[in-house]
Design a protein around this motif. Structure first.
Motif, PDB file in Angstrom:
ATOM      1  N   VAL A  29       0.888  -1.165   0.000  1.00 31.98           N
ATOM      2  CA  VAL A  29       0.000   0.000   0.000  1.00 31.98           C
ATOM      3  C   VAL A  29       0.923   1.210   0.000  1.00 31.98           C
ATOM      4  CG1 VAL A  29      -1.737   1.308   1.264  1.00 31.98           C
ATOM      5  CG2 VAL A  29      -1.855  -1.194   1.220  1.00 31.98           C
ATOM      6  N   VAL A  30       0.788   2.040  -1.020  1.00 34.12           N
ATOM      7  CA  VAL A  30       1.665   3.201  -1.178  1.00 34.12           C
ATOM      8  C   VAL A  30       0.822   4.465  -1.069  1.00 34.12           C
ATOM      9  CG1 VAL A  30       3.322   4.360  -2.691  1.00 34.12           C
ATOM     10  CG2 VAL A  30       3.179   1.848  -2.681  1.00 34.12           C
ATOM     11  N   ARG A  31       1.142   5.294  -0.067  1.00 33.73           N
ATOM     12  CA  ARG A  31       0.428   6.560   0.097  1.00 33.73           C
ATOM     13  C   ARG A  31       0.899   7.541  -0.969  1.00 33.73           C
ATOM     14  NH1 ARG A  31      -2.236   6.597   5.065  1.00 33.73           N
ATOM     15  NH2 ARG A  31      -1.233   5.329   6.643  1.00 33.73           N
ATOM     16  N   HIS A  32      -0.052   8.231  -1.588  1.00 30.48           N
ATOM     17  CA  HIS A  32       0.297   9.261  -2.561  1.00 30.48           C
ATOM     18  C   HIS A  32       0.795  10.496  -1.815  1.00 30.48           C
ATOM     19  CE1 HIS A  32      -2.893   7.389  -5.434  1.00 30.48           C
ATOM     20  NE2 HIS A  32      -1.849   6.610  -5.268  1.00 30.48           N
ATOM     21  N   PRO A  33       1.815  11.143  -2.347  1.00 35.93           N
ATOM     22  CA  PRO A  33       2.326  12.342  -1.672  1.00 35.93           C
ATOM     23  C   PRO A  33       1.392  13.531  -1.871  1.00 35.93           C
ATOM     24  CG  PRO A  33       3.487  11.993  -3.726  1.00 35.93           C
ATOM     25  CD  PRO A  33       2.576  10.814  -3.551  1.00 35.93           C
ATOM     26  N   ASP A  34       1.304  14.389  -0.857  1.00 39.91           N
ATOM     27  CA  ASP A  34       0.559  15.630  -1.032  1.00 39.91           C
ATOM     28  C   ASP A  34       1.480  16.657  -1.685  1.00 39.91           C
ATOM     29  OD1 ASP A  34       2.238  16.507   1.025  1.00 39.91           O
ATOM     30  OD2 ASP A  34       0.639  16.620   2.513  1.00 39.91           O
ATOM     31  N   LEU A  35       0.932  17.800  -2.027  1.00 35.93           N
ATOM     32  CA  LEU A  35       1.693  18.817  -2.741  1.00 35.93           C
ATOM     33  C   LEU A  35       2.917  19.268  -1.942  1.00 35.93           C
ATOM     34  CD1 LEU A  35       2.037  20.647  -5.183  1.00 35.93           C
ATOM     35  CD2 LEU A  35       0.407  22.243  -4.140  1.00 35.93           C
ATOM     36  N   ALA A  36       2.761  19.400  -0.627  1.00 29.73           N
ATOM     37  CA  ALA A  36       3.906  19.817   0.207  1.00 29.73           C
ATOM     38  C   ALA A  36       5.034  18.798   0.131  1.00 29.73           C
ATOM     39  CB  ALA A  36       3.455  20.013   1.651  1.00 29.73           C
ATOM     40  N   ARG A  37       4.684  17.520   0.147  1.00 31.83           N
ATOM     41  CA  ARG A  37       5.713  16.468   0.079  1.00 31.83           C
ATOM     42  C   ARG A  37       6.377  16.458  -1.300  1.00 31.83           C
ATOM     43  NH1 ARG A  37       9.886  14.509   0.777  1.00 31.83           N
ATOM     44  NH2 ARG A  37      10.274  12.292   0.711  1.00 31.83           N
ATOM     45  N   VAL A  38       5.610  16.671  -2.357  1.00 28.74           N
ATOM     46  CA  VAL A  38       6.185  16.723  -3.702  1.00 28.74           C
ATOM     47  C   VAL A  38       7.158  17.899  -3.790  1.00 28.74           C
ATOM     48  CG1 VAL A  38       5.710  17.025  -6.169  1.00 28.74           C
ATOM     49  CG2 VAL A  38       4.198  15.594  -4.784  1.00 28.74           C
ATOM     50  N   ARG A  39       6.756  19.039  -3.262  1.00 25.10           N
ATOM     51  CA  ARG A  39       7.644  20.213  -3.276  1.00 25.10           C
ATOM     52  C   ARG A  39       8.931  19.941  -2.492  1.00 25.10           C
ATOM     53  NH1 ARG A  39       2.807  24.541  -2.688  1.00 25.10           N
ATOM     54  NH2 ARG A  39       2.639  25.029  -4.919  1.00 25.10           N
ATOM     55  N   GLU A  40       8.788  19.323  -1.334  1.00 24.74           N
ATOM     56  CA  GLU A  40       9.953  19.005  -0.501  1.00 24.74           C
ATOM     57  C   GLU A  40      10.916  18.057  -1.233  1.00 24.74           C
ATOM     58  OE1 GLU A  40      10.380  16.119   3.287  1.00 24.74           O
ATOM     59  OE2 GLU A  40       8.994  17.799   3.577  1.00 24.74           O
ATOM     60  N   ALA A  41      10.382  17.021  -1.833  1.00 23.80           N
ATOM     61  CA  ALA A  41      11.220  16.059  -2.550  1.00 23.80           C
ATOM     62  C   ALA A  41      11.848  16.702  -3.789  1.00 23.80           C
ATOM     63  CB  ALA A  41      10.407  14.819  -2.933  1.00 23.80           C
ATOM     64  N   ALA A  42      11.097  17.558  -4.472  1.00 26.12           N
ATOM     65  CA  ALA A  42      11.641  18.257  -5.643  1.00 26.12           C
ATOM     66  C   ALA A  42      12.781  19.179  -5.227  1.00 26.12           C
ATOM     67  CB  ALA A  42      10.546  19.036  -6.359  1.00 26.12           C
ATOM     68  N   ALA A  43      12.601  19.895  -4.122  1.00 23.77           N
ATOM     69  CA  ALA A  43      13.650  20.789  -3.625  1.00 23.77           C
ATOM     70  C   ALA A  43      14.905  20.015  -3.236  1.00 23.77           C
ATOM     71  CB  ALA A  43      13.141  21.588  -2.436  1.00 23.77           C
ATOM     72  N   ALA A  44      14.725  18.758  -2.834  1.00 25.64           N
ATOM     73  CA  ALA A  44      15.860  17.904  -2.483  1.00 25.64           C
ATOM     74  C   ALA A  44      16.504  17.271  -3.711  1.00 25.64           C
ATOM     75  CB  ALA A  44      15.415  16.821  -1.497  1.00 25.64           C
ATOM     76  N   GLY A  45      15.913  17.536  -4.899  1.00 26.29           N
ATOM     77  CA  GLY A  45      16.511  17.050  -6.141  1.00 26.29           C
ATOM     78  C   GLY A  45      15.992  15.722  -6.647  1.00 26.29           C
ATOM     79  N   HIS A  46      14.910  15.207  -6.094  1.00 23.37           N
ATOM     80  CA  HIS A  46      14.369  13.922  -6.541  1.00 23.37           C
ATOM     81  C   HIS A  46      13.788  14.099  -7.947  1.00 23.37           C
ATOM     82  CE1 HIS A  46      11.908  10.345  -6.795  1.00 23.37           C
ATOM     83  NE2 HIS A  46      12.543   9.873  -5.723  1.00 23.37           N
ATOM     84  N   PRO A  47      14.320  13.395  -8.948  1.00 23.39           N
ATOM     85  CA  PRO A  47      13.912  13.608 -10.344  1.00 23.39           C
ATOM     86  C   PRO A  47      12.421  13.390 -10.597  1.00 23.39           C
ATOM     87  CG  PRO A  47      15.828  12.158 -10.233  1.00 23.39           C
ATOM     88  CD  PRO A  47      15.368  12.383  -8.834  1.00 23.39           C
TER      89      PRO A  47
END
Length: 91
Positions: free
Chosen positions: A54-72
């Protein structure tokens, strides 16, 4: 009991081998059946259809955080989300 992936951007969850307790099938998420839902996705055993992940979908804040960390993948998702949000009336 299925494995819960709370962090969608956690490295390696897609390729980590999982064994089905019901039928002993062994493989990773790429070989499983995907059942997407609004807040999460379930990955089912391809042999007996038990829920293995079961994989939780990320919310917008989590996507922004991961993007800022460089996750492609997060960078790509963020671009799509921002494009969508800019095109919505009232945005």
């Amino acid at each position: 009991m299925p494995d819960l992936i709370d962090d969608y951007f956690q490295p390696g969850w897609r390729t980590r081998a999982v064994e089905c307790a019901a039928c002993e099938w062994r493989g990773d998420s790429r070989d499983m059946s995907l059942q997407p839902h609004e807040d999460l996705s379930e990955y089912l055993c391809p042999r007996c259809e038990d829920i293995l992940l079961v994989v939780r979908h990320p919310d917008l804040a989590r996507v922004r955080e991961a993007a800022a960390a460089g996750h492609p993948e997060a960078i790509g998702q963020l671009a799509l989300l921002e494009e969508y949000l800019q095109g919505r009336p009232g945005s």
